[in-house]
Scaffold this motif. Structure first.
Motif, PDB file in Angstrom:
ATOM      1  N   ASP A 577      -2.530  -6.149  -5.441  1.00  0.00           N
ATOM      2  CA  ASP A 577      -3.782  -6.343  -4.678  1.00  0.00           C
ATOM      3  C   ASP A 577      -2.049  -6.264  -3.183  1.00  0.00           C
ATOM      4  OD1 ASP A 577      -5.522  -6.805  -6.256  1.00  0.00           O
ATOM      5  OD2 ASP A 577      -5.810  -8.918  -6.354  1.00  0.00           O
ATOM      6  N   GLY A 578      -1.160  -6.546  -3.573  1.00  0.00           N
ATOM      7  CA  GLY A 578      -1.006  -6.372  -2.494  1.00  0.00           C
ATOM      8  C   GLY A 578      -0.720  -5.373  -1.921  1.00  0.00           C
ATOM      9  N   VAL A 579      -0.599  -4.224  -2.057  1.00  0.00           N
ATOM     10  CA  VAL A 579      -0.439  -3.099  -1.779  1.00  0.00           C
ATOM     11  C   VAL A 579      -1.990  -2.807  -1.385  1.00  0.00           C
ATOM     12  CG1 VAL A 579       0.288  -0.880  -2.048  1.00  0.00           C
ATOM     13  CG2 VAL A 579       1.389  -2.217  -3.448  1.00  0.00           C
ATOM     14  N   LEU A 580      -3.024  -3.298  -1.792  1.00  0.00           N
ATOM     15  CA  LEU A 580      -4.291  -2.871  -1.426  1.00  0.00           C
ATOM     16  C   LEU A 580      -4.873  -3.437  -0.357  1.00  0.00           C
ATOM     17  CD1 LEU A 580      -5.620  -2.267  -5.381  1.00  0.00           C
ATOM     18  CD2 LEU A 580      -5.102  -0.430  -3.655  1.00  0.00           C
ATOM     19  N   TYR A 581      -4.443  -4.917  -0.076  1.00  0.00           N
ATOM     20  CA  TYR A 581      -5.140  -5.213   0.476  1.00  0.00           C
ATOM     21  C   TYR A 581      -4.215  -6.082   2.015  1.00  0.00           C
ATOM     22  CZ  TYR A 581      -9.085  -5.443  -2.889  1.00  0.00           C
ATOM     23  OH  TYR A 581      -9.417  -4.990  -3.819  1.00  0.00           O
ATOM     24  N   GLU A 582      -2.984  -5.036   1.543  1.00  0.00           N
ATOM     25  CA  GLU A 582      -2.428  -5.316   2.843  1.00  0.00           C
ATOM     26  C   GLU A 582      -2.950  -4.555   3.814  1.00  0.00           C
ATOM     27  OE1 GLU A 582       0.802  -6.450   3.452  1.00  0.00           O
ATOM     28  OE2 GLU A 582       0.454  -6.182   5.411  1.00  0.00           O
ATOM     29  N   ASN A 583      -3.884  -5.012   5.030  1.00  0.00           N
ATOM     30  CA  ASN A 583      -4.542  -4.602   5.352  1.00  0.00           C
ATOM     31  C   ASN A 583      -4.529  -3.770   7.013  1.00  0.00           C
ATOM     32  OD1 ASN A 583      -6.950  -5.779   4.314  1.00  0.00           O
ATOM     33  ND2 ASN A 583      -6.480  -7.927   5.400  1.00  0.00           N
ATOM     34  N   LYS A 584      -2.861  -3.743   7.306  1.00  0.00           N
ATOM     35  CA  LYS A 584      -2.061  -3.026   7.966  1.00  0.00           C
ATOM     36  C   LYS A 584      -1.603  -1.481   7.433  1.00  0.00           C
ATOM     37  CE  LYS A 584      -0.483  -7.080  11.044  1.00  0.00           C
ATOM     38  NZ  LYS A 584       1.115  -8.009  10.478  1.00  0.00           N
ATOM     39  N   VAL A 585      -1.352  -1.654   6.560  1.00  0.00           N
ATOM     40  CA  VAL A 585      -1.282  -0.278   6.127  1.00  0.00           C
ATOM     41  C   VAL A 585      -2.674   0.598   6.616  1.00  0.00           C
ATOM     42  CG1 VAL A 585      -0.985   0.833   4.093  1.00  0.00           C
ATOM     43  CG2 VAL A 585       0.340  -1.180   4.316  1.00  0.00           C
TER      44      VAL A 585
END
Lengths: 849, 358
Positions: A577-585
């Motif tokens: 989730d830390g990667v998938l929902y990092e909206n700025k990526v």
């Protein structure tokens, strides 16, 4: 005007002076001062003006009313009405010339002492001064004094005078015999002279309004009313008079004096002042007690003649010149709509009442407004940053720079997928991923760079690698090699992203290498070295200090990619989730990541969720997921709703499938709107280019031929290319033009072999090539003939006037109408060139640099 | 940065309306001096008056252009209870030599018994249609059945609004999903609390205009009303000039949810409400994309409003009516409203009465 309530008057002839009167008279000089610092002793009245005190006169106590002498000379002569009914002439001027000396100090004393309510100078004969007094038994209440008279006081009155103002005993200055005495047995509250005639005086008496005619003082015209205060004549319509009572203003027409022509809406508090604006027709200003608002009534039409019963149009407005209560105000005699207001504590402010501004935007981002009688055009100047620019400006500039015609971004789907999977041509990752269900193989990997046991499951399928291709991580045809992508990111200096992508491909060494490179490069951030160091300390141990530190400190990292990297390293396998929902990526990186590491079920859920999120937000990155499908149209709709950017929407959707997306009503509507926009901007060439581009992608949008030309003799079409299309019966275009420029050697109708009409200028049958135009210099022809062969052929076309039906070779016609407005055919006076106003407009692109 | 420059208008009395043609190359102004002036923009950007003529026997309130595909056509309305359609004639007089164009009266619409307060041509896709509204509360919709013959206009619809009308605005949307729609504002200032903005929609089945919505929250006199250019949006934006500037969105509830053939239901939201003018707001005007709103108020200022991506509207510019910029620091009295407070007032309005559905 007793002490507490100051009144204010503008000098009638000195436009920069006004007087404030309460217990004394203070003369102020007003001047413009734009600079912020004040001169010593001056008061700021507005942003632009300051006032300086010129003189103070406290000779006349018990002031009740003041009236300024209407003539220019003597300077600053005022009549002051006192509580005892005396009227005193006094001056605030500095120069004491002989004429004013005679007048200053003169007193006009009524028989019986009572309050003087009002004073009015006769505007035509400035020697006449009318004074309105309170009632005293059967005495007269309206006295008209002649200030030039030299009557000596009678003894009886003289004693009274001595009693009242002991200081002034100078004989010859006191006048006790008025010129006229009016209004017996009544009280007078307000007075004004009627400009119609020198001898007409309008008086607000107790319970009635009366017009006194001095030619026959025994007669008066009167009407019973309560509205007897503050009578005042409209300076623009001499028959219109305003008066008030409590909170109500009555407007009278002297031609039908029986009743008010209208009464204005009642105000809750009693009125204190009602004045017509001297510089503008039909503007009445009113002030109520204890209020900081001046209410204006804008009577927007001339009073109609008697008998015409129309409802007047009155616009009510209120202005707030200052925050405090207003004691009084005065219109400037000449300056448009300007007034000065004074508050009970004698602060003043200079104020201009603005007219109602009407405004309109032009299609080319300039704003026009009308304020009063003036027009202002407002344009955006200077370089605003692209963020501040409005979408209208942006679209204009983009249209000029061939936006949408060059970009290849949107048809990446196309290029990647042609021949591969026909059904997926317009599809986004969402449907690609859906179709991959069940075909996925999973691979267990070890994170390289660590020796411990921690398996990371990677998933692979044909569709998933397709999705990776769409995300730009890998190239078509190659194996799952991200190296080219990393290299290109490195070249762009996008170090963090490159490192993250490397890491997501489980190459921690490459990631560290990239970060080091980034830190050492010219503009690189030295912190990247620190990040690299932290990265190299990576350990799998669940409870290690490294892990603990990373998961807390990662939230403080500014760069979303660095943040995502540590999120990836510290996360449990399968929950990212830390990667998938990092909206700025970037969405594509997150999607690519998901395609690598999420199981089919997870992936579907993630893609579904992300798609809906992006759809709601109108985020164009979501096109990657939706593709140019119905879903994509939904997303674009939300984008258009937010931005109004129909340009992007039109170009984007043109790439979609003709049967599905392009037939969507919304898409058609965007395209229509964008074309309309280009037309309004006179970007006709751009619109034509857009249409051409569109018809390539959507053949159904090609317009049908608009004009068919038939031969004079046989009635058949003379155009070769259109000959297949039935055209008979279109009799209205008799004279012919070939729509096709292809054949230029034929001078006869292909059907009957009869010659075509002649050019009105060269008198040669149409169909022949144009000889170079006579009398046209080389510079005029710079584009037309030499540069481009296609343009040269345009000169061979023939054109005609729809009105007189004369015509000829286009080149000849153009050169003729460069200098003429009338038809070149003798005896034809048709002004062919001016018939169509739109036709004379020049496309905006040709003007723009 | 917006910069204003004055243009010598040469009207003898107040100018009541300014209107641009479709291309923005021509402009018409009308005034209390009973005349209309037409202005053409020269290539160097200067405006030149090319026609000026007496149009009415009373103040001319509004002037408006038809789409150029109907020719060069103007309509004006006046206190003299009429609306008039004008057409430019070319090539038939010597006016061109003097640089003047010639306008002729094509028709006078005399149905109103009171002052005609607004006149607007319908969007192009509806054909050549014209709506007027008058002080007696009637909106009239005329149509020229033959667009080549501007002297024949037939009164197609008469809508009684019950309240004295001050302004009308056509919904410019040409989407087939949207029926023709017209919004009417009233400046009735009698102390009642009736809603002052009504929206009428054309019903295909009954072939009549019927009231679709009433903006219940607008109870103060309305001086101007303007639908934003639709530009492909799925909803409509309506700006209202009353004691403050208000911006509403009207989202059509999807057809499949409503009974077929009936009136469209709308979800109406107030998205912005600004009292920065601190007084009555007289006019509102949208730019071509419907993304920037200009308003003018009794404080003598022109303000520009723009929404960001999150649909938060903000003031992006202020100019005084005489073209000079308002400098923020030394403002006093009515000019006190600063850029910052725009946002707070929006917040207040949103917290307070906003986001309600009618």
């Amino acid at each position: 005007m007793s002490g507490s309530k100051p009144d204010i008057l503008w000098a009638p002839h000195h436009v920069d002076r006004f007087v404030v009167c309460d217990s004394e008279l203070s003369l102020y000089h007003i001047e413009s001062a734009v600079s912020s610092e004040l001169k010593a002793g001056s008061l700021r009245l507005s942003e632009e003006t300051t006032a300086t005190l010129l003189s103070i006169n406290s000779d006349t106590p018990y002031m009740k009313c003041v009236a300024w002498y209407p003539k220019y000379d003597p300077e600053c002569l005022l009549a002051v009405g006192q509580a005892n009914g005396r009227v005193v002439l006094t001056s605030l001027g500095q120069d004491h010339n002989s004429k004013s000396k005679e007048l200053i100090g003169k007193e006009f004393v009524p028989k019986h002492a009572r309050q003087c309510n009002t004073l009015a100078w006769n505007p035509l004969d400035s020697n006449w001064l009318a004074a309105g007094l309170d009632k005293h038994r059967a005495d007269f209440s309206v006295l008209i004094w002649d200030i030039s008279s030299k009557y000596t006081p009678e003894s009886a009155v003289a004693t009274e005078k001595v009693r009242l103002s002991a200081g002034d005993t100078e004989a010859g200055l006191v006048v006790t015999k008025p010129l006229y005495e009016l209004g017996q047995n009544d009280a007078c509250l307000s007075l004004c002279w009627l400009p119609r005639d020198q001898k007409l005086l309008l008086a607000g008496m107790h319970r009635n309004l009366a017009i006194f005619d001095l030619r026959n003082t025994s007669q008066k015209m009167f009407v019973n009313t309560k509205a007897v205060q503050g009578v005042t004549v409209d300076p623009y319509f001499h028959d219109r008079v305003a008066s008030f009572y409590e909170g109500q203003v009555a407007i009278w027409d002297l031609r039908k004096f029986e009743k008010p022509v209208l009464t204005l809406t009642e105000q809750p508090k009693p009125l204190t002042k009602v004045t017509w604006c001297p510089t503008r027709t039909g503007l009445l200003a009113t002030l109520t007690r204890d209020s900081n608002i001046i209410r204006l009534y804008d009577m927007q039409h001339t009073p109609t003649p008697i008998g015409d019963e129309t409802e007047p149009t009155i616009i009510e407005r209120s202005v707030q010149p200052c925050d405090n209560y207003i004691a009084s105000f005065a219109w400037h005699p000449t300056s448009q709509n300007r007034m000065v207001v004074v508050t009970p504590n004698r602060t003043m402010s200079d104020f201009t009442v603005f007219e109602r501004i009407s405004l309109a935007w032009s299609p080319v981002t300039s704003l026009m407004w009308a304020c009063g009688r003036h027009l202002y055009e407002c344009t955006e100047e200077g370089k605003a940053s692209s963020l501040e620019k409005d979408i209208a400006t942006k679209m204009r500039l983009r249209a000029l720079s061939r936006y949408g015609l060059d970009t290849e971004q949107v048809w990446r789907n196309h290029l990647l997928l042609t021949g591969n999977k026909g059904s997926l041509v317009y599809a986004g990752i969402k449907s690609i991923v859906k179709s991959s269900l069940g075909t996925t193989e999973s691979l267990r990997h070890r994170r390289s760079g660590s020796d411990r046991q921690a398996d990371i499951i990677q998933y692979l399928s044909e569709e998933r690698s397709l999705a990776l291709q769409l995300c730009g991580w890998i190239k078509k045809g190659m194996d799952l090699d991200v190296e080219p992508f990393l290299n290109s990111l490195e070249q762009e200096g996008d170090w963090e992203r490159a490192a993250a992508v490397a890491l997501f491909n489980l190459d921690i060494r490459r990631a560290i290498q990239i970060l080091n490179k980034g830190a050492s490069s010219g503009k690189g951030d030295l912190n990247l070295n620190v990040v690299a160091m932290a990265l190299s300390g990576y350990t799998d141990e669940k409870n290690s200090l490294w892990r603990e530190m990373c998961s807390t400190l990662r939230l403080q990292l500014n760069n979303p990619y660095l943040c995502a990297m540590f999120a990836f390293l510290t996360s449990e396998s399968g929950s990212y989730d830390g990667v998938l929902y990092e909206n700025k990526v970037a969405v594509r990186d997150r999607v690519a990541f998901a395609c690598k590491f999420l199981s089919d079920a997870q992936l579907n859920r993630f893609i579904e969720k992300l798609t809906n999120e992006l759809k709601d937000a109108g985020n164009l990155e979501g096109i990657l997921l939706t593709g140019l499908t119905k879903d994509g149209v939904d997303l674009m709709e939300s984008y258009v709703d937010r931005t109004g950017d129909v340009q992007t929407a039109s170009y984007c959707m043109l790439q979609g499938s003709p049967s599905d997306v392009l037939k969507d009503e919304r898409v058609q509507y965007w395209i229509e709107n964008y074309r309309n926009l280009l037309d309004a901007w006179r970007f006709w060439h751009k619109r034509a280019e857009f249409d051409i581009h569109r018809s390539k992608l959507d053949p159904s949008s090609k317009p049908l031929a608009q004009v068919f030309v038939s031969c004079n003799f046989c009635g058949k079409s003379i155009s070769y290319s259109c000959s297949a299309i039935p055209h008979q019966g279109r009799g209205f275009s008799q004279y012919g033009v070939s729509g096709s420029p292809t054949k230029s050697k034929v001078t006869s109708c292909p059907g009957c072999r009869k010659p075509l009409p002649r050019c009105a200028l060269c008198l040669i049958n149409m169909g022949t090539p144009v000889s170079s135009c006579p009398g046209v210099s080389k510079s005029d022809e710079k584009v037309d003939l030499s540069k481009d062969k296609k343009l040269a052929q345009f000169n061979n076309w023939f054109t005609w006037c729809h009105n007189c039906r004369h015509g000829g070779h286009a080149g000849h016609m153009l050169s003729w109408f460069r200098d003429h407005t009338e038809c070149p055919v003798s005896a034809c006076s048709c002004k062919c060139m001016q018939l169509d106003t739109t036709g004379n407009l020049i496309p905006a692109e040709t003007i723009q640099p | 940065m917006f910069v204003a420059r004055p243009i010598a208008a040469d009207h003898r009395d107040l100018i009541h309306d300014v209107s641009f043609d479709f291309h923005g190359r021509r402009m018409a102004t009308c005034s209390s001096d009973q005349s209309v002036k037409v202005w053409d923009k020269s290539e160097n950007g200067d405006w030149r008056c090319t026609a000026s003529w007496k149009t009415h026997s009373g103040s001319v309130w509004r002037v408006t252009w038809a789409h150029p595909e109907f020719g060069q056509v103007l309509a004006s309305c006046s206190f003299d209870r009429t609306a008039v359609v004008w057409e430019e004639i070319v090539g038939e007089s010597n006016d061109k030599l003097r640089g003047q164009s010639h306008w002729v009266k094509r028709t006078t619409l005399v149905d109103s018994r009171t002052s005609v307060t607004d006149v607007k041509f319908a969007p192009k896709h509806m054909g050549l249609m014209l709506a007027t509204c008058s002080a007696d509360g009637v909106v009239r919709i005329y149509e020229a059945p033959d667009v080549m013959n501007l002297s024949q206009w037939s009164l197609q619809h008469e809508i009684s609004c019950k309240l004295s009308c001050s302004c009308i605005s056509w919904n410019p949307s040409s989407s087939r999903a949207h029926s023709p729609m017209i919004a009417v504002g009233s400046d009735d200032n009698s102390p009642n609390i009736l809603a002052k903005v009504q929206i009428y929609e054309y019903n295909e089945n009954t072939r009549k205009y019927a009231k679709a919505e009433t903006l219940m929250t607008v109870t103060d006199p309305v001086h101007d009303i303007a639908f934003a250019p639709n530009l492909g949006r799925s909803f409509h934006i309506l700006a209202v000039a009353t004691k403050d500037v208000r911006i509403f969105t009207l989202k059509p509830v999807r057809k499949e949810l409503t009974s077929s053939g009936g009136l469209t239901k709308f979800e109406i939201q107030i998205v912005a409400q600004f009292d920065n003018h601190n007084s009555q707001v007289w006019r509102v005007s949208w730019n071509i994309t419907g993304t920037v709103l200009a308003s003018s108020g009794d404080d003598g200022c022109v303000r520009l409003w723009k929404a960001n991506y999150m649909d938060n509207w903000k003031c992006t510019g202020i100019l005084k009516g005489n073209g000079s910029p308002v400098n923020g620091s030394s403002q006093q009295g009515v000019f006190n409203a600063s850029l910052g407070s725009a946002n707070t007032s929006l917040q207040n309005s949103l917290n307070g009465s906003a986001k309600h559905t009618f």
